[in-house]
Every structure is written in C-alpha cells, then in structure tokens.
Scaffold this motif. Structure first.
Motif, PDB file in Angstrom:
ATOM      1  N   LEU A  99      48.820-127.124  29.543  1.00 34.45           N
ATOM      2  CA  LEU A  99      50.614-128.684  29.536  1.00 34.45           C
ATOM      3  C   LEU A  99      49.727-129.872  29.608  1.00 34.45           C
ATOM      4  CD1 LEU A  99      52.706-129.511  27.983  1.00 34.45           C
ATOM      5  CD2 LEU A  99      53.983-128.797  30.385  1.00 34.45           C
ATOM      6  N   ARG A 100      49.002-129.539  31.322  1.00 29.27           N
ATOM      7  CA  ARG A 100      48.419-130.316  32.248  1.00 29.27           C
ATOM      8  C   ARG A 100      47.482-131.430  31.294  1.00 29.27           C
ATOM      9  NH1 ARG A 100      49.435-131.981  37.052  1.00 29.27           N
ATOM     10  NH2 ARG A 100      49.528-129.901  37.553  1.00 29.27           N
ATOM     11  N   GLU A 105      45.879-135.003  26.254  1.00 25.71           N
ATOM     12  CA  GLU A 105      44.845-135.000  24.388  1.00 25.71           C
ATOM     13  C   GLU A 105      46.756-135.176  22.999  1.00 25.71           C
ATOM     14  OE1 GLU A 105      42.937-131.885  21.669  1.00 25.71           O
ATOM     15  OE2 GLU A 105      44.632-131.331  23.209  1.00 25.71           O
ATOM     16  N   PHE A 106      47.935-135.038  24.061  1.00 30.05           N
ATOM     17  CA  PHE A 106      49.000-134.871  23.138  1.00 30.05           C
ATOM     18  C   PHE A 106      49.108-136.422  22.430  1.00 30.05           C
ATOM     19  CE2 PHE A 106      53.189-135.738  21.707  1.00 30.05           C
ATOM     20  CZ  PHE A 106      53.980-135.644  20.823  1.00 30.05           C
ATOM     21  N   VAL A 107      49.414-136.668  23.600  1.00 32.33           N
ATOM     22  CA  VAL A 107      49.737-138.686  23.478  1.00 32.33           C
ATOM     23  C   VAL A 107      48.371-139.445  23.415  1.00 32.33           C
ATOM     24  CG1 VAL A 107      49.370-140.660  25.047  1.00 32.33           C
ATOM     25  CG2 VAL A 107      50.603-138.889  25.586  1.00 32.33           C
ATOM     26  N   GLU A 108      47.495-139.202  23.029  1.00 26.19           N
ATOM     27  CA  GLU A 108      45.779-140.380  22.798  1.00 26.19           C
ATOM     28  C   GLU A 108      45.962-139.829  21.251  1.00 26.19           C
ATOM     29  OE1 GLU A 108      43.304-142.809  22.379  1.00 26.19           O
ATOM     30  OE2 GLU A 108      44.898-142.342  24.603  1.00 26.19           O
ATOM     31  N   LYS A 109      46.088-139.064  20.905  1.00 24.49           N
ATOM     32  CA  LYS A 109      46.123-138.582  19.149  1.00 24.49           C
ATOM     33  C   LYS A 109      47.042-138.907  18.646  1.00 24.49           C
ATOM     34  CE  LYS A 109      41.826-135.159  19.929  1.00 24.49           C
ATOM     35  NZ  LYS A 109      41.337-134.206  19.778  1.00 24.49           N
ATOM     36  N   TYR A 174      51.181-129.245  18.421  1.00 30.98           N
ATOM     37  CA  TYR A 174      49.874-128.406  18.092  1.00 30.98           C
ATOM     38  C   TYR A 174      50.246-126.950  17.567  1.00 30.98           C
ATOM     39  CZ  TYR A 174      47.888-130.283  22.727  1.00 30.98           C
ATOM     40  OH  TYR A 174      47.033-131.388  22.751  1.00 30.98           O
ATOM     41  N   LEU A 175      51.307-126.753  17.474  1.00 28.18           N
ATOM     42  CA  LEU A 175      51.958-125.652  15.975  1.00 28.18           C
ATOM     43  C   LEU A 175      51.029-126.041  15.039  1.00 28.18           C
ATOM     44  CD1 LEU A 175      53.256-123.384  15.931  1.00 28.18           C
ATOM     45  CD2 LEU A 175      54.828-124.231  14.714  1.00 28.18           C
ATOM     46  N   ASP A 176      50.913-126.599  14.624  1.00 25.07           N
ATOM     47  CA  ASP A 176      50.529-126.856  13.097  1.00 25.07           C
ATOM     48  C   ASP A 176      48.953-127.429  13.258  1.00 25.07           C
ATOM     49  OD1 ASP A 176      52.962-127.901  12.156  1.00 25.07           O
ATOM     50  OD2 ASP A 176      52.980-130.099  12.290  1.00 25.07           O
TER      51      ASP A 176
END
Length: 413
Positions: A99-100, A105-109, A174-176
């Motif tokens: 998660l860390r 990555e989630f925030v940036e992309k 992340y599931l997608d």
C-alpha cells in the motif's frame, strides 16, 4: 503473521548497516544481480539469499548472515549458485505491491489528473499508515475497518468517511489494472452518518474574527479578510493569482480550472477588498497573491485556525463555515437567494433547466451590489477606522470585461 516485502536498490557495503528493522521482515534485492539480496528481520538479523529455479520450481537459498559474510563474499556465493543452476535460474519473483508504494502511484496517475482536490485524497490515504506495509492483495476488510475506527476514536468521524472513499477508489483502480484479483472493501458502508453542517458565526464571533484578522501579520491577516469579504472557498482564495485580478474593473476571475464546480467565476471586489489586495507586497517572479516563498501559496491553516479559535472562542467552527456565515448575513441584508447562490458559485437548483442557460451571464451587477453592501457592514467592525473611500462602481462594465474573455472562459461562466 509475517509478510515479505521487497524493494530494489544497488547494494553497497556502506549502505547495508543503514537497513533498519521494521515490524515485519522485508527483502532488498540487488539491482546489479537481480536474484540476489538481503533479508532484514524484526530481530535485526540480516541474511544474504539468492533465488534459483530448477525444473520450474523456485528455491530461495540462504548464503550467510551479515556481518559474518560480507557483501562481496555473498555476491560471489550467489554467482556460484546461479552458475551451477540451469539457465532459467536467474528469475526474480514477481514484486509485491504494498500500500505504501501503491498510494503515490495512484495519486500521480489517477487522482491528480482527474481531481482538483487530489491533495485531500492523498492526505486521506496516508491515514492508513498502520497497514501501509501490507501487500494490496493481503489487505482484508477488518484491516481497513480498524484504521477507520481509530480515525473515529480520534474525533474525526467525517474524515473517516473521506478516508474510506479514497481507499475504495484506490482498490477499484488497481482492480481494473489487474494488480489485484478482488476488492476487499467493495460495498463497505461509511462508518459514520454525516450531518449537514449549519454552523454560523454570530455577530459577536464575527467581530472577534475580524479583529483577529487585523491583529494577524502578513499574509494571513489579509487572507482571512479577503476570505470574509468575498465568501469564496479557502483553496480558491489561498491560490489567488495577480493575473486573475482586474483592479480597474474591481473583479477577480477564478478560472474554471481552479473553481470547484469547473465553471469560471467572476467575483466583484468591494472597495475594501481592493484596498487590502493593493496593500499586499508582491513577491518578485511569483504569480501568487498569498505566498511567503514565491513558489507556492500559503499553507499552515491549522496553526492559523488555532489562533483564530483562541480569539473568537465559542463553539467549534471551521474556516469553511465562514462561507455559510456570509451567506446567512447576505440573506439578513435582504439579498435574494439566487444572488447569494451566484456569489458562492453554487449550483443548487434555484436556477435550473432552460432558465439556467439563459441566466449564465446574469447577476454580475447583483453580486456586486451584494458584496459591496456586505463589505460596508463587515468593515464597520474595524478597530482602525473607516477604510479609505473608493469609487462606488468600477471604471469598466461587465460587458467590456466579457468581450475581452476567451471563448472557453465565456462558455464556462
């Protein structure tokens, strides 16, 4: 239960002692020899290892323990193990996404390109630090619930709801992408029921807040005053740019890219507001009106709020409540609801359907009159006497302003 976490870096003799222990063991792989690395255990034990593969079966071979075996000795031993195994040996295990690492990555992309309030999303996700070292695939619903419970226990029930919404989006993303097989918190309901806020500062509190703003040093004193005089959102005021202000026309144009509802918003500026803005020193080379560095807008609102709380007293309130306070006072001054809605840049449905289309460019004069009237009332609280007299109306009309706007800005008003 212990989990293995993996990272990659160039292993060097001088950096091995700096590998710190964690609550759970983790592996660090060498970028020079990918199948080779070191495992750091919670006990402090550091063991060299190498992965080999024989007949499709992957094996971990422990080579020795640091510091009894040096990095050079361990790397040599790893090469020998790899050279004696079949050609398929040097295969690095599939990296584990924890998660860390997933959050940035989630925030940036995803969050940053699509959400103007991505910083809030990032802040909410960082509240899951207690489980940040768990692989996404091993996080279970109870893990998330425990974090949410701790946020609620700290007295931030609404923030717990926001944190849940943020991590739900992360798991769905992340599931997608195929990084995980299931979403462990799909269908999880918000942990607390939200009650619509109705906090409005009374006149005594408002007077104290204005007095506190006068006592504040630059730039926070001017910031609070402009916040009160314009009734705009905290972030919109904090990120105000000089290029958005037309001093001749006495307007501030918040571009669609910065406005919360995605529509360009024209904010008429009362003489008192113009005087405050004109008094603010400009940082050379910076577009920001409220800045101390020149590189970014002001921050540290928690400390500012603590100072205001000390001055104002009374029940708990938020900076955002100042918008509701202004709206309530405008109503008390006789301003019509649709004009108040226009001042706040709200789309609540008071003007809707076809009427909304034909009224997109209306109410600028009404907004101006409302904010001028409000500024006159608010500055009467001033302990420094009357503000310097300003022209009652700007030297340029809204029609002239509108003609000079770009087509995209006109369409988004």
């Amino acid at each position: 239960m212990h989990y293995d976490f993996m990272a990659k870096q160039k292993l060097e003799a001088r950096t091995i002692p700096s590998l710190r222990t964690r609550d759970k063991r983790y592996d660090v792989f060498d970028v020079l020899l990918p199948s080779f690395g070191i495992r750091v255990s919670p006990s402090g034990r550091k063991a060299w290892f190498v992965f080999t593969r024989t007949a499709g079966i992957q094996r971990r071979i422990t080579l020795g323990v640091y510091p009894s075996m040096s990095l050079a000795e361990a790397r040599d031993a790893a090469r020998i193990s790899l050279s004696s195994a079949p050609a398929e040996a040097a295969v690095l295990p599939v990296p584990v996404l924890v998660l860390r690492d997933a959050i940035p990555e989630f925030v940036e992309k995803h969050a940053r390109p699509k959400n103007r309030s991505w910083r809030d999303t990032q802040r909410d996700l960082l509240k899951f630090d207690a489980i940040a070292d768990l692989p996404l695939s091993q996080i279970r619903r109870p893990d998330v619930v425990r974090v949410l419970d701790s946020i609620i226990a700290a007295g931030a029930a609404t923030r717990a709801n926001r944190a849940l919404a943020a991590i739900k989006k992360l798991f769905a993303w992340y599931l997608d992408r195929g990084a995980i097989e299931t979403n462990p918190i799909a269908g999880l309901k918000p942990p607390s029921k939200e009650i619509s806020r109705d906090r409005v500062l009374n006149e005594q509190e408002l007077r104290k807040c204005w007095a506190a703003a006068e006592a504040e040093e630059w730039p926070f004193g001017q910031f609070v005053k402009v916040l009160l005089l314009t009734a705009q959102r905290r972030g919109e005021v904090a990120e105000m740019k000089w290029s958005e202000i037309d001093f001749d026309a006495a307007i501030w144009t918040i571009p669609a890219a910065r406005a919360k509802n995605g529509s360009t918003h024209i904010v008429p500026l009362a003489p008192a507001t113009i005087e405050i803005l004109a008094s603010i020193p400009r940082v050379v080379g910076s577009e920001f009106v409220f800045t101390t560095t020149g590189r970014s807008p002001i921050s540290g609102f928690g400390r500012l709020k603590a100072r205001l709380d000390k001055a104002v007293g009374g029940e708990e309130w938020r900076l955002h409540d100042l918008r509701r306070t202004v709206a309530t006072n405008l109503a008390m001054l006789g301003v019509q609801p649709h004009v108040i809605e226009a001042v706040l840049n709200h789309r609540t449905g008071i003007i809707s359907g076809v009427a909304a289309v034909y009224n997109r460019h209306a109410y600028v004069r009404e907004k101006q009159e409302a904010l001028f009237q409000w500024a006159k009332h608010l500055t009467s609280f001033s302990s420094k006497g009357q503000m310097r007299k300003q022209p009652e109306m700007p030297s340029r009309t809204f029609g002239q302003i509108f003609e000079n706007m770009s087509i995209s800005d006109r369409a988004s008003i």
